[in-house]
Write an enzyme that holds these catalytic residues in place. Structure first.
Site, short mmCIF file in Angstrom:
data_model
loop_
_atom_site.label_atom_id
_atom_site.label_comp_id
_atom_site.label_asym_id
_atom_site.label_seq_id
_atom_site.Cartn_x
_atom_site.Cartn_y
_atom_site.Cartn_z
CB CYS A 70 -0.94 0.01 1.21
SG CYS A 70 -0.07 0.18 2.79
CD GLN A 75 -1.37 8.74 0.77
OE1 GLN A 75 -2.02 8.25 1.69
NE2 GLN A 75 -1.97 9.27 -0.28
N GLY A 98 -6.36 -0.57 9.30
CA GLY A 98 -7.19 -1.41 8.44
C GLY A 98 -8.50 -0.75 8.05
CG ASP A 132 -13.19 3.88 5.16
OD1 ASP A 132 -12.93 3.98 6.38
OD2 ASP A 132 -12.60 4.55 4.29
NE ARG A 134 -10.31 5.32 6.65
CZ ARG A 134 -9.65 5.77 5.60
NH1 ARG A 134 -8.39 6.17 5.74
NH2 ARG A 134 -10.22 5.82 4.41
CB THR A 155 -6.64 14.11 1.24
OG1 THR A 155 -7.27 12.82 1.32
CG2 THR A 155 -7.60 15.08 0.57
#
Length: 206
Positions: A70, A75, A98, A132, A134, A155
């Protein structure tokens, strides 16, 4: 959610000398304590410039153990390099590992991804995990705590931009950070397809 405790002002020593490190304890909506870091150029408190800002999710497999499937560590390091040159900050969310499902579930998803030659989003589906999970409000709380209400956002994820704007943070500019490394492309394209991320072959600016 609310900030329970914070500690700021630890000067980093080594490659990122010139940046400072801080930590936040934040109670989530269930009252459980969650842990977050903030890395920043101290000039954000001394100038009127709009700071760079990145919401960075923990990726222990890449950040600690060097897994390179990844672009997460890419980043992270690129952002810290930018912060050495320009006033800004990065929040680091340990509970985002994750995409919020946790480290063990992430390992299971990676194994399934390799076995079936699928992306992590499909692996999450097969394992009954959310795509996702988050919550970006932790980042909003930290910005408010630091009295920062305008940012230039680093981003590739348009959802982060929309979320910040919806929660009182004025995003002046979006700065994509897209890896061109061959080993990252499968991961990057899966995020383009599934979440509408930017990619260098599509956009050079936003």
């Amino acid at each position: 959610m609310k900030v329970i405790r914070r500690a700021l002002g630890l000067d980093l020593v080594g490659n990122y000398q010139g940046l400072s490190l801080g930590g936040y304890d934040i109670a989530n909506q269930d009252g459980q304590l969650t842990f977050h870091a903030v890395v920043y150029n101290p000039l954000i408190f001394e100038t009127n410039t709009i700071p760079l800002f990145r919401i960075n999710s923990a990726c222990f497999s890449a950040d600690i153990f060097g897994d390179n499937r990844c672009d997460c560590n890419y980043q992270l390091q690129q952002t810290m390099d930018l912060l050495l040159e320009t006033p800004g900050l990065m929040t680091y969310h340990f509970n985002h590992e994750g995409r919020g499902v946790g480290f063990v579930s992430k390992i299971e998803a990676y194994k399934l991804m390799k076995k079936k030659n699928i992306d992590t989003f499909h692996a999450h589906e097969l394992l009954g995990l959310p795509e996702d999970d988050r919550n970006f409000y932790y980042a909003v709380l930290i910005l408010h705590d630091l009295n920062i209400h305008r940012v230039n956002l680093i981003t590739n994820n348009p959802q982060k931009c929309s979320y910040l704007k919806a929660h009182g943070i004025d995003v002046i500019e979006v700065i994509p950070m897209v890896s061109q490394r061959k080993e990252h492309q499968a991961c990057l394209w899966s995020k383009v397809i599934r979440q509408g991320h930017l990619h260098y072959r599509q956009h050079h600016h936003s």
